[in-house]
Scaffold this motif. Structure first.
Motif, PDB file in Angstrom:
ATOM      1  N   ILE A  26       0.859  -1.189   0.000  1.00 14.00           N
ATOM      2  CA  ILE A  26       0.000   0.000   0.000  1.00 14.00           C
ATOM      3  C   ILE A  26       0.892   1.235   0.000  1.00 14.00           C
ATOM      4  O   ILE A  26       1.895   1.286   0.718  1.00 14.00           O
ATOM      5  CB  ILE A  26      -0.929   0.084   1.234  1.00 14.00           C
ATOM      6  CG1 ILE A  26      -1.669  -1.220   1.486  1.00 14.00           C
ATOM      7  CG2 ILE A  26      -1.940   1.224   1.075  1.00 14.00           C
ATOM      8  CD1 ILE A  26      -2.548  -1.196   2.729  1.00 14.00           C
ATOM      9  N   THR A 212      -8.322   1.190   0.847  1.00 16.31           N
ATOM     10  CA  THR A 212      -7.751  -0.130   0.579  1.00 16.31           C
ATOM     11  C   THR A 212      -8.511  -1.157   1.401  1.00 16.31           C
ATOM     12  O   THR A 212      -8.764  -0.942   2.591  1.00 16.31           O
ATOM     13  CB  THR A 212      -6.256  -0.173   0.958  1.00 16.31           C
ATOM     14  OG1 THR A 212      -5.537   0.756   0.149  1.00 16.31           O
ATOM     15  CG2 THR A 212      -5.679  -1.566   0.749  1.00 16.31           C
ATOM     16  N   GLU A 222      -8.270  -1.646  -4.099  1.00 15.38           N
ATOM     17  CA  GLU A 222      -7.886  -0.282  -3.729  1.00 15.38           C
ATOM     18  C   GLU A 222      -8.390   0.655  -4.809  1.00 15.38           C
ATOM     19  O   GLU A 222      -8.310   0.339  -6.010  1.00 15.38           O
ATOM     20  CB  GLU A 222      -6.370  -0.140  -3.581  1.00 15.38           C
ATOM     21  CG  GLU A 222      -5.969   1.269  -3.150  1.00 15.38           C
ATOM     22  CD  GLU A 222      -4.474   1.434  -2.922  1.00 15.38           C
ATOM     23  OE1 GLU A 222      -3.961   2.530  -3.220  1.00 15.38           O
ATOM     24  OE2 GLU A 222      -3.844   0.466  -2.463  1.00 15.38           O
TER      25      GLU A 222
END
Length: 512
Positions: A26, A212, A222
Motif C-alpha cells: 500500500i 484499501t 484499492e
C-alpha cells in the motif's frame, strides 16, 4: 514525481500458524486521508503495528518519502514523523494533559522552562486545530473524546507528518466523530497524511480520499473512495453480500419484565447522572436509549446491570418488587438478565485471562463450567471452541490470551458469552463497536432473534442506523432524563438529532 509519504511493499507477517499479512503493498500519499478497511482478523492492526514499529515484518520493505527504512520500534517511527492513535489510548491516567504530551521529550535540565514553552506551543496547536485543551487536568478525569484529542496533540507536538488512527471513532458519538473528521481534514490540508483504519463504511465514504480493502491478510481492492460503492466495499470485506436494513417489522410487546420508577443514580464524584427516570421493558421488544455523550445513558446501563449503586427508586422484576440494595450483578444473572458493557476491557473481560477463562466469567460457578464445585476444564474448552466458531472469533484458540485478540474479536467473544446463556433480558451497550460489517449484520440478527423469541433487549448505542434497524422504541436522554420517545417509523436522523440535542418535540410518554 513526488514519492508517497509512506509505502509498504510486500509485507509478510505470521504468528505461528496464523498468516496475518500476505504480501501487502500500500502507498500512502502525502496530503491525503487513506482508509484501510477489512473484517476482524483481516490483518489491519498487524499492518499498522508494523508501520509504527510495534512489530517487525517477516519480510517486505518500508519506504519513507521514497527511501527504504527500518522501523525497529515506535521511537524510530516517531523520529521519522510517524505517530499512532491507538483504539485503546496509550496515556498515563495519573498525569496531566501537559505531562502526557511532553512525556519522553522533556529535558531534565531546565524542566520548568521546558514545560512553560510546551504549554505555549500546545495552546497554539489547539487553537489552530480547534482542539479542546485543559492542560492541568489529569487524563483520568477527561471524557473519552478529550483523551483522544490528547493523543492527537501528542502527535502534533512532535510535528508528526503521518498519523495512523486505529478505529478512532469506536468510542465517539456522532458529534464527536464529526469534530475528529474536521481535525483530520485540516491535517490533510496542511500536507500531512492520515491513515484511517475503520469498519464503518459511512465514515470511510465521508472522510477518505482513497480506500484499501484487506481480506484474510491480503489486499483485495484499492481505489479512489469517490469511485467505490458502499455495497461493493462491504462485499469485498467479507466475501459475501451484506444487508444492514431494518430487521423485521416493529414487535408486539408482551408483559413487562423490568420496571423502574423514579430511578436516581450519582457517579463516583457525586454528580447526578440519572435523574428520576421511569422505564418499562417488555418481553418481545428492543428498546434503544440514545443521547449525546454524558447524557446519562452509560450510567443507566451500569445501574440496571447492578454495577453502579442506585441511590433511590423502585424496581420490579416480573411484577415482583426488588430492593435496590439487592440489585447486584450476581442477583440479576440469577434472574436471567445478561449484560454486555459499553467498555468491555474495563468491565466485561480480563485481558490477561485466556479466551476460555473469559468465556465463563460470571458463570464459572454454574453448570456446565462447574460440576460438584470443581471447574470442568475439558468442557470449558469445548464450549469455548464452539462459541468462537459460532461467533467467528479469530483466532479460534481458547488458550489465546484475550489481550492478543483484536477489539472486534474481543467484542464478539463477550457478546457470545452472554447471548449463549439465553437470557430473558439483555442489557447491551454499543454492541457493534470495533466489529466488521459482516459481524454487525450477524449481531443485529441475533438481537432480532431474541426479540422474536419473546426476550427483551435494552440497547444503548450512539449509532443511529443501528437504532433504526433494530429498535421498536427509541428513548432519548438528555441531562439524566428521558426527554422523548419515537418509534422506528419516525426515527429520521433530523428528528432524532434534535431530541438528542435536548430539543423536545414529542408528546408520546417516554416509558410506556
Amino acid at each position: 514525481m513526488t514519492p508517497p509519504a509512506l509505502e509498504l511493499i510486500g509485507i509478510e507477517k505470521s504468528f505461528g500458524s496464523i498468516h496475518a499479512n500476505r504480501g501487502v503493498s500500500i502507498a500512502f500519499e502525502r496530503g491525503s486521508i487513506h482508509g484501510v478497511i477489512g473484517e476482524n482478523g483481516a490483518g489491519k492492526s498487524t499492518l499498522m503495528s508494523i508501520a509504527y514499529g510495534l512489530l517487525r515484518p517477516d519480510s517486505g520493505t518500508i519506504k519513507r518519502d521514497g527511501r527504504a527504512v527500518e522501523i525497529t520500534g515506535p521511537e524510530v517511527a516517531i523520529a521519522m514523523g510517524i505517530a499512532m492513535v491507538h483504539q485503546h489510548f496509550m496515556l498515563v491516567d495519573r498525569l496531566t494533559v501537559l505531562e502526557n504530551v511532553v512525556l519522553g521529550t522533556e529535558a531534565v535540565a531546565g524542566l520548568s522552562r521546558t514545560m512553560t514553552r510546551a504549554r505555549d506551543r500546545l495552546d497554539a496547536i489547539a487553537r489552530d486545530y480547534g482542539l479542546s485543551l485543559r492542560c492541568d487536568v489529569r487524563v483520568r478525569d477527561l471524557p473519552v473524546a478529550e483523551r483522544q484529542a490528547v493523543e492527537i496533540l501528542k502527535a502534533l507536538y512532535r510535528d508528526s507528518r503521518i498519523l495512523i488512527l486505529d478505529e478512532p471513532t469506536s468510542v465517539l458519538d456522532a458529534a464527536q466523530a464529526e469534530r475528529l473528521f474536521a481535525i483530520l481534514r485540516k491535517l490533510r490540508d496542511d500536507g500531512r497524511t492520515a491513515i484511517f483504519v475503520s469498519h464503518k463504511l459511512a465514515e470511510i465514504k465521508a472522510l477518505t480520499d482513497r480506500v484499501t480493502v484487506l481480506r484474510q491478510g491480503r489486499v483485495v481492492a484499492e481505489s479512489a473512495t469517490a469511485n467505490a460503492e458502499s455495497k461493493a466495499l462491504a462485499m469485498l470485506m467479507v466475501g459475501r453480500p451484506v444487508e444492514l436494513g431494518r430487521i423485521g417489522p416493529p414487535s408486539r410487546a408482551g408483559a413487562p419484565m423490568l420496571e423502574v420508577r423514579d430511578l436516581r443514580v450519582h457517579d463516583a464524584r457525586g454528580v447526578c447522572r440519572v435523574d428520576g427516570i421511569d422505564l418499562v421493558l417488555r418481553s418481545g421488544e428492543v428498546v434503544a436509549v440514545a443521547g449525546v455523550a454524558g447524557s446519562g445513558q452509560s450510567e443507566l446501563l451500569l445501574a440496571l446491570a447492578g454495577m453502579l449503586p442506585i441511590e433511590s427508586g423502585r424496581i420490579r422484576w416480573r411484577s415482583q418488587p426488588v430492593r435496590p440494595a439487592d440489585w447486584t450483578p450476581s442477583s440479576i444473572r440469577r434472574r436471567g438478565i445478561a449484560h454486555v458493557p459499553i467498555d468491555p476491557r474495563r468491565a466485561g473481560l480480563v485481558a490477561e485471562f485466556t479466551a476460555a477463562d473469559n468465556a465463563i466469567l460470571g458463570y464459572h460457578r454454574d453448570p456446565p463450567a462447574a460440576r460438584h464445585g470443581w471447574l470442568d476444564y475439558q468442557r470449558i474448552h469445548q464450549d469455548c471452541s464452539a462459541l468462537m466458531a459460532e461467533f467467528d472469533v479469530r483466532p479460534a484458540c481458547p488458550d489465546a490470551k484475550v489481550a492478543t485478540l483484536s477489539g472486534g474479536n474481543q467484542q464478539k467473544l463477550l457478546i457470545g458469552r452472554e447471548i449463549t446463556r439465553d437470557p430473558d433480558l439483555l442489557l447491551i451497550g454499543e454492541p457493534t463497536q470495533g466489529v466488521d460489517i459482516g459481524a454487525v449484520a450477524s449481531i443485529r440478527a441475533r438481537l432480532a432473534a431474541m426479540r422474536s423469541r419473546g426476550k427483551a433487549v435494552l440497547l444503548i448505542t450512539s449509532d443511529i442506523e443501528q437504532m433504526q434497524a433494530l429498535a421498536d422504541r427509541i428513548l432519548v436522554m438528555s441531562a439524566g432524563r428521558i426527554i422523548g420517545e419515537i418509534g422506528p417509523e419516525d426515527s429520521a436522523d433530523e428528528k432524532l438529532g434534535m431530541l438528542m440535542g435536548g430539543i423536545a418535540g414529542t408528546d408520546r410518554a417516554a416509558s410506556t
